[in-house]
Design an enzyme around this catalytic site. Structure first.
Site, mmCIF file in Angstrom:
data_model
loop_
_atom_site.group_PDB
_atom_site.id
_atom_site.type_symbol
_atom_site.label_atom_id
_atom_site.label_comp_id
_atom_site.label_asym_id
_atom_site.label_seq_id
_atom_site.Cartn_x
_atom_site.Cartn_y
_atom_site.Cartn_z
ATOM 1 N N LYS A 184 -95.054 -53.360 21.370
ATOM 2 C CA LYS A 184 -95.856 -53.961 22.665
ATOM 3 C C LYS A 184 -95.395 -54.085 23.546
ATOM 4 O O LYS A 184 -94.369 -54.541 23.401
ATOM 5 C CB LYS A 184 -96.914 -55.066 21.935
ATOM 6 C CG LYS A 184 -98.259 -54.175 21.442
ATOM 7 C CD LYS A 184 -98.812 -55.625 21.202
ATOM 8 C CE LYS A 184 -99.867 -55.023 20.464
ATOM 9 N NZ LYS A 184 -100.829 -56.852 19.449
ATOM 10 N N ASP A 187 -108.317 -63.438 21.658
ATOM 11 C CA ASP A 187 -109.440 -62.311 22.564
ATOM 12 C C ASP A 187 -109.938 -61.543 21.188
ATOM 13 O O ASP A 187 -109.531 -60.730 21.146
ATOM 14 C CB ASP A 187 -107.759 -61.668 23.193
ATOM 15 C CG ASP A 187 -109.164 -61.220 24.178
ATOM 16 O OD1 ASP A 187 -110.021 -60.990 24.727
ATOM 17 O OD2 ASP A 187 -108.461 -59.545 23.971
#
Length: 660
Positions: free
Chosen positions: A67, A165
């Site tokens: 990431k 999320d």
């Protein structure tokens, strides 16, 4: 394949031979940090970086996820602050990676003014991909999801981390064991909230994100629980919360139920229990919502919280106390698994059909949650009951006292049945197993395993040598009671098998399923004889008449049908229940005033009643009102002078005395 690490590159994929990106001319990095070969882009974070699939060359090219966080800050102080926060967040993610259902953190570092985080790759599909492939979610699957993910949320919340999320795309079903893994704790979300709030940036996904997070940038454990609730809604209905949010704002939440009936993916309505839990998860007012995963887990298991939840800024509302029974009742209500047992036909002397019932039934108390199944022993004095509390209880009806409790199943009990000699009890559970018990000692004889899903119904053959079982896996299995070995598997239903019953001569087996069909099976040839169709909704229960001439079936369509076994035609439809019929049982035949033999039937329903029926006329004889709660199971004593009912009201069993 080499992948360009410029987060703004429109086409980052390049051939291994290229030194510069053919799209943006950025120098290509063969090995990130000298170890990770970046292969392709998995997702784009909208200007804040990307997520890549990579190989770890130090671990025999094992796959991993890289990431990248690339904040476009103009001020060096802001970038410095972002780096500090990234390192702190990485330390937190390192702790979270200790949980088996959270990807392990492998590395974090800064390179070329970008921040990188390397995590374990999870081989599997996310739940959004499952929906796209046509996989549907029923109430049982939602229950499994909640029980699988809530401990993960508890784990991260106890460590001060809010995911922010949660949605189907961020939940992966791990291929090797089917467990759900929560992904994307991306530090980019945390950093964006902290560094970018001055420009109104909000973390989350429209429709899944609660109001306090969307409007104020504030997130608490209750915020993740709202997102979990919207995820369940999406999986159940196939309707995207983001679409509803764009059309209606947060007002859609107050009317979420109407999307169930309009959805092609929902086969049956939700039980009141799951609906109420979802209500508590989907409250727009955070004060009215569950405040911790512990609270939800407590409702699911009806046990004390595992540990004290960390203090929050919010006060737990009394609304969160409304749901105080097992969510797993939902699976039982969904199936209507009351169980049906064949009762030996006995004629008793009477001048009229059964029509007198004690006004005040006796009650048996002892289970800690819903009673899903009841069965009389052949002696007419012993009763067995199976419950959501994972136990089976044996009762002495002479004094209404508990004899003993049988423990061994790891999940709720759906069905129990006595052998014809009364010496053995069979139980079927959501743990996918059947257990045989010695009634006298209370000891487990053996466990029968082989089904791919929960056991919904068990029945002994009249000679006691064969046990039949129905399962959520759409299969019927025949077992040798003496050896515990599987004899044969009968396949033919296209959905779960909810009920099985032997004919009095032991030559035929009947099965009822969610596919709205009833099937008859020849047990000598192990072949299907015929299929009965006529119910408009799923079949909950089947039972042979004591003379073996007809068959009765109860359905979610609120009716009971009587079938001619020779022609396959419905002889009569009994109407009167106002909700699904969960369980049926024939009563021993009686003699009316005209010296005629009269057949009667008892039925239990989610309309909170037990009804007695005259099958010659198709008329209702009497309604036994139980007060509140669903009736999941009914059973008759061998002489027909007692009816037992079990359900969701106060976890009790009612015994009704029948007189003439």
């Amino acid at each position: 394949m080499r992948c360009c690490l410029n987060p703004d590159c429109p086409n980052p994929h390049n051939h291994d031979s290229h030194q510069y990106c053919q799209s943006c001319n950025t120098p290509l990095i063969p090995l990130l940090r000298g170890r990770y070969r970046v292969i392709k882009v998995l997702s784009d974070e909208g200007g804040f970086g990307r997520t890549y699939l990579a190989e770890d060359v130090d671990k025999l090219n094992e796959w991993c996820v890289v990431k990248q966080f690339a904040p476009k800050f103009q001020e060096s102080s802001a970038l410095k602050k972002a780096v500090e926060l990234f390192k702190e967040e990485a330390k937190q993610l390192q702790k979270l990676g200790e949980h088996d259902q959270i990807p392990a953190l492998l590395a974090y570092f800064e390179q070329n003014n970008y921040l990188f985080l390397v995590q374990q790759f999870i081989d599997g599909q996310n739940l959004s991909q499952e929906l796209q492939q046509g996989i549907t979610y029923n109430e049982s699957k939602i229950l499994q999801l909640l029980l699988d993910l809530l401990p993960v949320l508890k784990f991260i919340h106890d460590r001060g981390i809010i995911h922010r999320d949660i949605k189907p795309q961020n939940i992966i079903r791990r291929q090797r064991d089917g467990r759900l893994v929560l992904i994307d704790f991306g530090s980019s979300k945390q950093l964006t909230v902290t560094v970018q709030t001055q420009i109104g940036t909000t973390i989350g996904s429209h429709g899944y994100t609660p109001m306090e997070q969307m409007h104020n940038g504030e997130a608490y454990p209750a915020s993740d629980l709202f997102s979990l609730g919207t995820t369940c809604f999406h999986l159940l209905t196939g309707v995207r919360p983001s679409q509803l949010w764009m059309e209606h704002g947060y007002s859609w939440v107050s009317s979420w139920r109407r999307h169930l009936s309009n959805s092609g993916s929902v086969k049956v309505p939700l039980s009141g229990y799951l609906s109420e839990v979802l209500d508590n998860l989907l409250q727009t007012d955070i004060q009215q919502r569950y405040q911790s995963a512990d609270e939800v887990l407590k409702d699911l298991t009806n046990e004390p919280s595992f540990t004290s939840a960390p203090a929050t800024l919010l006060t737990v509302s009394s609304t969160t106390q409304r749901v105080n029974r097992l969510l797993v009742y939902a699976a039982i209500l969904l199936l209507g698994l009351g169980g049906v047992w064949y009762l030996q036909a006995r004629v008793f002397s009477s001048h009229q059909p059964v029509n007198k019932v004690s006004q005040a039934p006796s009650t048996l108390k002892g289970h800690a949650s819903d009673v899903n199944s009841v069965a009389f022993a052949p002696d007419g004095v012993t009763l067995a009951s199976g419950s959501d509390d994972k136990t089976i209880k044996l009762w002495n009806l002479a004094n209404n006292q508990e004899i003993r409790t049988l423990k061994g199943h790891s999940q709720w009990i759906w069905t129990v049945a006595f052998s014809p000699d009364g010496q053995t009890l069979a139980s079927g559970s959501a743990d996918k197993t059947i257990k045989l018990w010695n009634v006298s000692s209370g000891k487990e004889i053996r466990t029968l395993a082989g089904n791919g899903d929960g056991i919904t119904s068990v029945a002994f053959s009249p000679d006691g040598k064969i046990l039949a079982s129905g399962s959520l896996d759409q299969k019927i299995k025949l077992w040798n009671v003496a050896t515990g070995k599987e004899i044969h598997t009968l396949s033919g239903h296209s959905q779960a098998v909810a009920s099985v019953a032997f004919s009095p001569d032991g030559q035929t087996l009947a099965s009822g399923g969610w596919d709205k069909k009833i099937k008859l099976w020849n047990l000598t040839t192990e072949k299907e004889i015929r299929t009965f169709e006529g119910h408009s909704q799923l079949v909950q229960a089947v039972a042979f008449s004591p003379d073996g001439v007809s068959l009765a079936s109860g359905s979610k369509d609120k009716t009971i049908k009587l079938w001619n076994l020779v022609t396959g035609e419905a002889i009569r439809t009994l109407t009167g229940h106002t909700d699904k019929v969960n369980s049926i049982v024939y009563l021993p035949k009686s003699i009316n005033q005209k010296n005629q033999t009269v057949a009667n039937l008892a039925s239990g329903s989610s309309d909170n009643t037990v009804k007695l029926w005259n099958l010659e006329t198709g008329k209702e004889i009497r309604t036994l009102k139980t007060g509140s709660g669903y009736i999941y199971a009914v059973a008759s004593s061998p002489n027909g002078k007692m009816i037992a009912s079990g359900g969701s009201a106060d976890n009790i069993i009612k015994i009704w005395q029948i007189s003439n």
